[in-house]
Design an enzyme around this catalytic site. Structure first.
Site, short mmCIF file in Angstrom:
data_model
loop_
_atom_site.label_atom_id
_atom_site.label_comp_id
_atom_site.label_asym_id
_atom_site.label_seq_id
_atom_site.Cartn_x
_atom_site.Cartn_y
_atom_site.Cartn_z
N GLY A 128 3.42 -2.85 2.46
CA GLY A 128 2.87 -3.52 3.04
C GLY A 128 1.92 -3.72 4.62
N THR A 135 3.73 3.25 1.60
CA THR A 135 5.50 3.11 1.94
C THR A 135 6.23 3.77 0.26
OG1 THR A 135 4.91 0.89 3.26
CG2 THR A 135 6.86 1.76 2.32
N ASP A 141 7.61 -2.55 9.10
CA ASP A 141 8.75 -2.82 8.51
C ASP A 141 9.54 -2.46 7.98
OD1 ASP A 141 6.49 -2.59 6.16
OD2 ASP A 141 7.72 -3.97 5.44
N ARG A 194 4.26 2.31 16.96
CA ARG A 194 3.85 1.67 16.62
C ARG A 194 5.29 1.79 15.31
NH1 ARG A 194 3.42 0.40 10.82
NH2 ARG A 194 2.42 -1.51 10.32
#
Length: 351
Positions: free
Chosen positions: A269, A217, A248, A245
């Site tokens: 993460g 990310t 976050d 999918r």
């Protein structure tokens, strides 16, 4: 005559002292009123070990991280907004094949690249996000447009892409996002799968050979000279992800959060755990409700609460006073900081 000269000397000395005192006081006031700003970026967390990195590759990462943070820092230094600094710095990382966002996005199980991004304004608590796009060159620009030019917080898929076109954002052919190393990673993961995933079988995602496919990310947090905080996050998601999918990164409160009363946070993460723990907002809440410092709140969430759930990763954050934190529970995290004095730090490993 001597008396007159003495009196004149006293007057001159007093005037000189007064001028010097005034000058010193002005200097102190100037220092106290000098604008304070700060910026932090990350490029993902995971098993980032020096022994696994060639000196050439390490240098590439460091140069790109420094380039990205200097772009945002220049905006802040010249009185620009934290939102602009966050947007531009993330765009630099999205345009690089080194990071799992934009050009360097990983591949889904079906061989496509799907992007998620979000941004938040700490001053107004306004936010924007996009998920599952495949043709928008810079997803962070789409998230910004959703925030600034729509009544919504999150748009997804084709609808988000239609909105991006109306906003005249740069649209590219999906082939733009193809990079050979990411494609080869997908093939290795597929080969490692011993059985098809279904709702009862999560074997493939727990295979040690792909444990870091969840961590890529990019993100940025900033405090500008007006005291406004902003945070943004962008990602290509998880290698081999299926069924649309979403992690976050586009979730406000999980992957991104900013509040002028506390701090700005960007996460990286295993997204499922960051969503369950509402990581970014939890750090802010610990500061607001328990009076913890940014450092203490970040450690509580990343080193204690998140691992108890089984989650790994890290965050970058800056508080309303310009204090910066880069907290992670993995072997490494691509990261950089820069303050109002122009002092820059670039890190990769757990020093």
């Amino acid at each position: 005559m001597k008396k007159i000269i003495y009196l004149l000397t006293l007057v001159f000395t007093f005037a000189s002292c007064k001028k010097e005192t005034k000058s010193t006081t002005t200097e102190m006031i100037d220092k106290q009123q000098s604008p304070k700003f700060a910026i932090v970026i990350h490029g993902g967390a995971g098993t980032i070990l020096k022994e696994n990195m060639s000196s050439e590759t390490e240098q590439e990462y460091k140069e790109k991280l420094e380039e990205a943070i200097r772009v945002g820092h220049d905006i802040l230094k010249n009185g620009g907004s934290s939102l602009d600094a966050v947007t531009k710095s993330i765009s630099v990382l999205e345009n690089s094949p080194l990071f799992n966002a934009g050009k360097g996005a990983v591949f889904t199980n079906s061989g496509t690249n799907e992007h998620d991004a979000s941004i938040m304004d700490g001053n107004t608590l306004n936010a924007g996000a996009s998920a599952g796009t495949t043709t928008v060159k810079n997803p962070i620009n789409l998230a910004r447009s959703v925030m600034d030019k729509s009544p919504h917080v999150m748009l997804s898929g084709k609808g988000a892409e239609d909105f991006a076109k109306k906003q005249r954002l740069e649209i590219v052919d999906p082939s733009y996002f193809y990079t050979q190393p990411r494609y080869e990673s997908l093939q290795r993961i597929k080969e490692s799968e011993k059985t098809e995933l279904d709702h009862d079988n999560k074997t493939a995602f727990y295979d040690p050979s792909i444990r870091d496919s969840k961590f890529g990310t990019v993100g940025c947090v900033a405090l500008d000279q007006s005291g406004n905080l902003a945070a943004g996050t962008s990602t290509g998601g998880m290698t081999n992800k299926r069924w649309g999918r979403i992690g976050d990164s586009p979730i406000i409160g999980a992957g991104t959060y900013a509040n002028n009363n506390t701090c700005a946070v960007s996460s990286t993460g295993w997204g499922e755990y960051f969503i369950r723990a509402v990581v970014a907002h939890d750090i802010s809440a610990l500061m607001e409700y328990k009076g913890l410092s940014l450092e203490a709140a970040a450690k509580e969430v990343i080193q204690k609460k998140l691992p108890k759930l089984g989650g790994n990763g890290g965050i970058i954050a800056v508080d309303k006073n310009g204090n910066m934190v880069m907290e992670f529970n993995t072997a490494g995290m691509f990261r950089a900081t820069m303050n109002s004095l122009g002092e820059v730090f670039v890190g990769m490993y757990k020093e």
